[in-house]
Design an enzyme around this catalytic site. Structure first.
Site, PDB file in Angstrom:
ATOM      1  N   MET A 148       0.834  -1.196   0.000  1.00  0.00           N
ATOM      2  CA  MET A 148       0.000   0.000   0.000  1.00  0.00           C
ATOM      3  C   MET A 148       0.876   1.255   0.000  1.00  0.00           C
ATOM      4  O   MET A 148       0.500   2.288  -0.578  1.00  0.00           O
ATOM      5  CB  MET A 148      -0.944   0.006   1.200  1.00  0.00           C
ATOM      6  CG  MET A 148      -1.900   1.194   1.229  1.00  0.00           C
ATOM      7  SD  MET A 148      -3.082   1.200  -0.133  1.00  0.00           S
ATOM      8  CE  MET A 148      -4.337   0.117   0.550  1.00  0.00           C
ATOM      9  N   TYR A 149       2.042   1.164   0.636  1.00  0.00           N
ATOM     10  CA  TYR A 149       2.979   2.295   0.609  1.00  0.00           C
ATOM     11  C   TYR A 149       3.325   2.648  -0.830  1.00  0.00           C
ATOM     12  O   TYR A 149       3.290   3.821  -1.223  1.00  0.00           O
ATOM     13  CB  TYR A 149       4.246   1.966   1.391  1.00  0.00           C
ATOM     14  CG  TYR A 149       5.314   3.016   1.250  1.00  0.00           C
ATOM     15  CD1 TYR A 149       5.244   4.198   1.974  1.00  0.00           C
ATOM     16  CD2 TYR A 149       6.388   2.844   0.370  1.00  0.00           C
ATOM     17  CE1 TYR A 149       6.209   5.182   1.825  1.00  0.00           C
ATOM     18  CE2 TYR A 149       7.356   3.814   0.224  1.00  0.00           C
ATOM     19  CZ  TYR A 149       7.266   4.985   0.951  1.00  0.00           C
ATOM     20  OH  TYR A 149       8.225   5.964   0.795  1.00  0.00           O
ATOM     21  N   SER A 150       3.665   1.651  -1.620  1.00  0.00           N
ATOM     22  CA  SER A 150       3.968   1.894  -3.030  1.00  0.00           C
ATOM     23  C   SER A 150       2.793   2.566  -3.727  1.00  0.00           C
ATOM     24  O   SER A 150       2.969   3.500  -4.520  1.00  0.00           O
ATOM     25  CB  SER A 150       4.313   0.582  -3.727  1.00  0.00           C
ATOM     26  OG  SER A 150       4.434   0.748  -5.126  1.00  0.00           O
TER      27      SER A 150
END
Length: 228
Positions: A148-150
């Site tokens: 999700m960071y990406s």
């Protein structure tokens, strides 16, 4: 742009603090914003408090963002560049197992917070024909399983591209700074074969230092692969 006023969010440590130090050496007046006021105060003392304004900031609150800009204009009279650098990471587990509450904090900080910084700062930046810089990531240009960071950094990439189109013809510039792995407090354990925070600060200063007719759209910085 030297001797101008540069605002940095997420300025208390890592890339933000390293950029503040590099910009101070170039003669910038600085507006440094972060949640950690103790770290900001120590950094201001290090750099020379007469040229540094510190602001406690929760980037997810528009009232705090606007108060930061108002104080910056009251103190220095103008705003020439903004480095929207505040961000945070998630937890392991991928889409099937990561902490979804941490997702919420991360998405609000990494995406919504960037949008609020832009909305608060753009009126002053349009008056100065200023420069917007965004901390994206190499993770915003690659497919990373379960990250999700990406996904939030893909969003920052989109913000940079779309903002540049909105500002076309205004004389303003927009630069995406996209680091690979950087050894900062972002990580619990120091990563191997990583960049240093000052390497990214150097990229920011490079973009800022170009003449007005040069718009550095993106700087992707990765560590040199280890010698085999």
């Amino acid at each position: 742009m030297q001797n101008g006023v540069l605002l940095i969010t997420g300025a208390s440590s890592g890339i933000g603090a390293a950029t503040a130090r590099a910009a101070a050496r170039e003669g910038y007046k600085l507006v440094l914003a972060a949640r950690s006021t103790d770290k900001l105060s120590a950094l201001a003392q290090e750099l020379g408090p007469e040229n540094v304004l510190t602001c406690e900031l929760d980037v997810t609150r528009m009232d705090a963002q606007q108060a930061m800009v108002d104080e910056a204009l009251e103190t220095f009279g103008r705003l020439d560049a903004v480095f929207a650098n505040a961000g945070c990471g998630g937890t392991p587990g991928g889409f099937s197992g990561a902490d979804h509450e941490r997702w919420k904090d991360m998405i609000l900080t990494n995406v919504y917070g960037v949008g609020l910084t832009l909305q608060a700062c753009l009126p002053a930046l349009k008056r100065s024909k200023g420069h917007v810089l965004l901390t994206g990531s190499a993770a915003g240009r690659a497919t990373i399983p379960g990250s999700m960071y990406s996904a939030t950094k893909w969003a920052v990439t989109g913000i940079g591209y779309n903002l540049r189109e909105e500002l076309r013809g205004t004389g303003m510039r927009v630069t995406l700074i996209e680091p690979g792995m950087v050894d900062t407090p972002f990580f619990d354990e120091p990563p191997e074969h990583a960049l240093e925070d000052r390497d990214i600060a150097n990229a920011v200063i490079y973009a800022l230092s170009q003449p007005a007719h040069v718009d550095v759209n993106e700087i992707l910085v990765r560590p040199t692969p280890p010698v085999e």
